[in-house]
Structures are given as structure tokens and as C-alpha cells.
Design a protein around this motif. Structure first.
Motif, mmCIF file in Angstrom:
data_model
loop_
_atom_site.group_PDB
_atom_site.id
_atom_site.type_symbol
_atom_site.label_atom_id
_atom_site.label_comp_id
_atom_site.label_asym_id
_atom_site.label_seq_id
_atom_site.Cartn_x
_atom_site.Cartn_y
_atom_site.Cartn_z
ATOM 1 N N ASP A 250 0.857 -1.189 0.000
ATOM 2 C CA ASP A 250 0.000 0.000 0.000
ATOM 3 C C ASP A 250 0.898 1.246 0.000
ATOM 4 O O ASP A 250 1.757 1.406 0.860
ATOM 5 C CB ASP A 250 -0.886 -0.030 1.243
ATOM 6 N N SER A 325 -6.080 4.179 -0.828
ATOM 7 C CA SER A 325 -5.907 3.093 -1.791
ATOM 8 C C SER A 325 -7.248 2.623 -2.348
ATOM 9 O O SER A 325 -8.262 2.572 -1.637
ATOM 10 C CB SER A 325 -5.195 1.912 -1.134
ATOM 11 N N ASN A 326 -7.233 2.240 -3.608
ATOM 12 C CA ASN A 326 -8.411 1.740 -4.309
ATOM 13 C C ASN A 326 -8.336 0.214 -4.335
ATOM 14 O O ASN A 326 -7.742 -0.380 -5.231
ATOM 15 C CB ASN A 326 -8.446 2.321 -5.723
ATOM 16 N N LEU A 327 -8.939 -0.425 -3.335
ATOM 17 C CA LEU A 327 -8.874 -1.877 -3.249
ATOM 18 C C LEU A 327 -9.762 -2.571 -4.280
ATOM 19 O O LEU A 327 -9.546 -3.747 -4.590
ATOM 20 C CB LEU A 327 -9.249 -2.339 -1.839
ATOM 21 N N GLU A 328 -10.722 -1.853 -4.823
ATOM 22 C CA GLU A 328 -11.524 -2.430 -5.903
ATOM 23 C C GLU A 328 -10.649 -2.657 -7.134
ATOM 24 O O GLU A 328 -10.720 -3.712 -7.780
ATOM 25 C CB GLU A 328 -12.695 -1.512 -6.243
ATOM 26 N N LEU A 330 -7.456 -3.064 -6.985
ATOM 27 C CA LEU A 330 -6.531 -4.129 -6.605
ATOM 28 C C LEU A 330 -7.163 -5.492 -6.845
ATOM 29 O O LEU A 330 -6.511 -6.405 -7.383
ATOM 30 C CB LEU A 330 -6.145 -3.976 -5.132
ATOM 31 N N TYR A 331 -8.410 -5.653 -6.458
ATOM 32 C CA TYR A 331 -9.102 -6.937 -6.651
ATOM 33 C C TYR A 331 -9.143 -7.306 -8.130
ATOM 34 O O TYR A 331 -8.848 -8.448 -8.518
ATOM 35 C CB TYR A 331 -10.516 -6.856 -6.078
ATOM 36 N N PHE A 346 -0.392 -8.553 2.158
ATOM 37 C CA PHE A 346 -0.812 -7.171 1.925
ATOM 38 C C PHE A 346 -0.273 -6.282 3.045
ATOM 39 O O PHE A 346 -0.717 -6.369 4.187
ATOM 40 C CB PHE A 346 -2.339 -7.112 1.855
ATOM 41 N N THR A 348 -0.177 -2.881 4.729
ATOM 42 C CA THR A 348 -0.973 -1.663 4.787
ATOM 43 C C THR A 348 -1.014 -1.176 6.224
ATOM 44 O O THR A 348 -0.261 -1.659 7.081
ATOM 45 C CB THR A 348 -2.388 -1.922 4.232
ATOM 46 N N GLN A 359 -12.757 -1.140 3.849
ATOM 47 C CA GLN A 359 -12.001 -1.973 2.920
ATOM 48 C C GLN A 359 -12.300 -3.464 3.074
ATOM 49 O O GLN A 359 -11.894 -4.262 2.225
ATOM 50 C CB GLN A 359 -10.489 -1.757 3.157
ATOM 51 N N TYR A 362 -13.653 -5.798 0.116
ATOM 52 C CA TYR A 362 -12.685 -6.135 -0.934
ATOM 53 C C TYR A 362 -11.683 -7.178 -0.430
ATOM 54 O O TYR A 362 -11.260 -8.058 -1.186
ATOM 55 C CB TYR A 362 -11.958 -4.875 -1.397
ATOM 56 N N LEU A 363 -11.328 -7.075 0.834
ATOM 57 C CA LEU A 363 -10.413 -8.072 1.410
ATOM 58 C C LEU A 363 -11.088 -9.446 1.443
ATOM 59 O O LEU A 363 -10.436 -10.476 1.186
ATOM 60 C CB LEU A 363 -9.994 -7.649 2.821
#
Length: 448
Positions: A250, A325-328, A330-331, A346, A348, A359, A362-363
């Protein structure tokens, strides 16, 4: 004329001994007014002082290069580690000299104390050793090596300027990689805080058939091979290999927090390099993804010998960003890049439970397809504050708030575990060891 001016005047410095001798002559001239018997002694003393001055100039300047100096460094510096620097000085004069060496270190260190004094006999060579600890990645430029030489007369000093200009890159920490490599295969892992994990059952990857020795698991006896050989033979299994190990870093604003001169991003990068080294030693494939408001760098997982260098070259340039951070994204990138199930580590940081809850969906989606390990950091300053005794009402308030935030970190761990997501809550200085410990544990438990 200009060259003569630069060589003789700019690099010539009068020392305290000359001014003391000149002051003594002035005192003699003053005393002459009261003591006439001094006669020509003040004039003679002044002439002697200037003769000694010119003699000192002559013996120091009669050799064009009376001193040699050279700086020795590695081709790159290791971030957050003590990097050795060596300066070698050689005396070419026919007499002993006193040397003062000033090394112009890169401005990033903000150091003005690299000033060394030593004595050199004729034709003697000495080395100066010191360490530099960079705390930021990037390019560091060294300047001149300046040596001030004084003869036994000590009236002047001659300055030599050695062009030691050199630009060295500061890479993620690599000095201690050899130790982690040794610990990964050694039986003495606890020496570095790395724990050995008892294996559960057998690995499914066949290695070889070997003769039975005392202590082997009788459940692994190969009866067909035993019948052919006429002696007990057992199957030998090894750890699963070629597993995908991706480190996701991250780069958002939560990783800008400093600790011990390094940012959390730097600690995560150093841990990534060490984990990559250990994973490749275990014959797994190591890869890298960086994320901020957009996807940053992606290094597909591989176990070729150049992979560690590729990852370090990418991490060398990474810097923190200011947005979340844009975890979408990332997915989506993980689903597109990582085709087989693997371990996602990960790195972060979450400062509040609400930040984690934003978040968490997404995790959960990432953990559905891969083994996800979320690594985030303790706030060591808050921990210190919570353990310190409160002296007044304001102190009680600060301590209460600190304990609240510490408790929230523990709740984050529970929230992740509740949804089947592995986690590590660690202090920055213990990050690398804790991550390697968990990786080795997951390998031993065959969860990857």
C-alpha cells in the motif's frame, strides 16, 4: 597565472602556530620601547618567522601530489542499514605529516562531523572507516575529499581536493539478506527470532525413495519398492514448490508515518525484499503489486535468479501518495494477473476500525480466491504513552485515548480473523521477522 593562484593561494591556509609566532614578534616590538637592550632582537625574530613560513611553503609545495586519497564504497547503499565507507590516505612526502580529512557526504544525511585527524609517516598508508545510514531511497551524491596537510613546522596547511564525486543509489535493505537466507535453511532459526514450525502430516510433493532409517514414519513405507529391494524403503516427500507468493504494498498516505527515521512504506519494502529472497530459496514464485489510488507496479511471480533484482529495481523508485488506496482496482488486477491460488501478503495500515470496515468487503473477495495475509502496524508511540504513568488530568486523558486506539487495533485483528483473513499486527522494527515467521509457518502447515 590563474592556475598558480588556484594551486598556491586558494589552497594555502595559515595555522595558529604562525599567528602565535607573529604575535610574539609584536610583543617584542612593544617591549623594545621600554627595554632598549633588546636591540635588533624583534627584527631578527620577525625575519626568522617569515623564513620559516617560506620554508614550510616550499617543503609542502615542492611535490605536486604529496598526498593521495580515495574513497571506497559499495555500488549501492542499503536503506535503513549501516553502510561501511572507507577512505584510504597515502603520504608521498619524505617526512611525517599531520592530516585533517573532511569527507563531503551527501546532503541528505545533514552531517557536518565527518572530520578526521591522523598522522602519517613517510610513505605510510592509513584507512579511515565510518558508517552511513540512509533513511530514504533515491540517489545520494558524494562530494570532494578534502585533505589539509601540515608539516612538522606547522606554520601553514596545504589543502588537497580529491574529486570523489560519485552518485550512489540507495536501494531497499539488502545487507541482511544473507542472514535471512541462512536462517531459512538452518536449524538455528531462533537465533534471529525465526521460529521453526512443526509440520502437520506429509507434503503431497514426492521427492525420492530412500532406505528406511530409524525415526522415519512407517506410514511412508513403499511396499512395492521394499519387495523389489529386499529391504525397507520409504517414500520421501518435500515441501510444495512453485507456489505463488505476491507481496502487495500500500502506497497511500497511511504509509507515510515515520518510525526510526524510516517511513512505514520503507519498512514494508525492506520486508518484501527479505520475504522474496526466502520464498525463492524455498523454490516458490515471488511477485509484487503496488497500490494507491490506482494500480502501480506489477511484477508477475517468477523464481528465476533475476527476479529479486527486478523487484528491487521497481521498489527503488516507489514513493507514498496522498490519496486512499483503491482496493476495488486491486481486486480486479489480482484476478487478472494471479491465475492460480497463492499467498497474498498485503502490507498496509489501519488507524481506525471504520477504516478497516470500508475496505473489508474487498479483502473478503480477495481471500475467497487466495490465502490473504494482511500486515499492519502497531503505533509504538501510543503504546509507550499507554504504559507511562499519568501525572495529571491531561495525562490521564492522553493515556485513555492511547489505550482506546490500541484496543481498536486488537479489534481489527479479531474482525479479520472472523472473516477468515489472516493478519499480523506488528511493530515496524519486528516486521521482517514476523512476516518470514508466518510464511514459514504457512509453508509447514501446507496452507499455501
Amino acid at each position: 597565472m590563474k592556475k598558480f593562484f588556484q594551486q598556491y593561494y586558494i589552497n594555502l591556509f595559515l595555522k595558529d602556530r604562525f599567528f602565535a609566532a607573529l604575535g610574539f614578534c609584536v610583543v617584542l616590538f612593544l617591549l623594545k620601547f621600554f627595554f632598549t637592550w633588546l636591540g635588533d632582537i624583534p627584527e631578527i625574530a620577525t625575519v626568522v618567522v617569515f623564513i620559516l613560513l617560506f620554508v614550510d611553503i616550499f617543503i609542502l609545495y615542492r611535490i605536486p601530489k604529496g598526498i593521495d586519497a580515495q574513497r571506497f564504497t559499495s555500488k549501492r547503499l542499503s536503506n535503513g542499514d549501516e553502510n561501511p565507507i572507507q577512505i584510504e590516505i597515502k603520504n608521498r612526502y619524505g617526512f611525517g605529516v599531520n592530516v585533517r580529512v573532511i569527507d563531503e557526504v551527501p546532503y541528505q544525511f545533514q552531517l557536518r562531523d565527518k572530520d578526521f585527524r591522523l598522522s602519517l609517516k613517510s610513505a605510510e598508508v592509513k584507512s579511515i572507516h565510518y558508517n552511513l545510514r540512509p533513511t530514504k531511497r533515491g540517489e545520494y551524491e558524494f562530494g570532494f575529499i578534502r585533505a589539509y596537510i601540515g608539516s612538522p613546522l606547522g606554520f601553514i596547511s596545504r589543502r588537497y581536493n580529491f574529486d570523489g564525486a560519485k552518485v550512489l543509489p540507495v536501494y531497499p535493505s539488502f545487507i541482511n539478506l544473507g542472514q535471512y537466507e541462512l536462517m531459512a535453511v538452518s536449524r538455528h532459526l531462533t537465533e534471529m527470532g525465526i521460529k521453526r514450525i512443526r509440520k502437520i502430516g506429509n507434503s503431497s510433493e514426492f521427492d525420492q525413495i530412500k532406505n528406511y532409517v530409524g525415526g522415519d514414519d512407517i506410514r511412508t513405507i513403499n511396499w512395492k519398492a521394499t519387495a523389489r529391494k529386499g529391504g525397507l524403503m520409504v517414500n520421501n516427500y518435500t515441501d510444495e514448490k512453485s507456489q505463488n507468493i505476491y507481496c502487495i504494498i500500500d502506497k497511500s498516505r497511511v504509509m507515510r508515518m515515520p518510525f526510526g527515521g524510516l517511513s512505514l512504506l520503507d519498512y514494508a519494502i525492506n520486508a518484501t525484499v527479505a520475504l522474496t529472497k526466502v520464498a525463492m530459496l524455498k523454490e516458490d514464485k515471488a511477485g509484487l503489486i503496488t497500490i494507491s489510488e490506482t494500480i502501480g507496479s506489477i511484477v508477475p511471480a517468477d523464481r528465476k535468479s533475476a527476479q529479486l533484482g527486478n523487484i528491487m529495481n521497481v521498489l527503488y523508485k516507489e514513493k507514498t501518495r496522498y490519496l486512499e488506496s483503491n482496493l476495488e482496482a486491486l481486486y480486479s488486477s489480482v484476478r487478472a494477473v494471479v491465475k492460480q491460488r497463492g499467498l497474498l501478503v498485503f502490507f498496509t495500515n489501519f488507524e481506525s476500525l471504520s477504516a478497516l470496515e470500508r475496505q473489508l468487503p474487498y479483502l473478503q473477495r480477495l481471500s475467497k480466491y487466495h490465502l490473504l495475509l494482511v500486515v499492519f502496524f502497531e503505533n509504538t508511540e501510543l503504546k509507550t504513552l499507554s504504559h507511562a504513568p499519568a501525572k495529571d488530568i491531561e495525562g490521564i486523558y492522553h493515556k485513555t485515548i492511547a489505550e482506546k486506539f490500541i484496543y481498536e487495533k486488537k479489534l481489527m485483528v479479531k474482525a479479520l480473523n472472523k472473516h477468515g483473513i489472516l493478519s499480523i499486527l506488528t511493530s515496524p522494527q519486528n516486521l521482517t521477522l514476523n512476516v518470514i515467521n508466518r510464511y514459514l509457518a504457512l509453508k509447514a502447515q501446507q496452507r499455501i
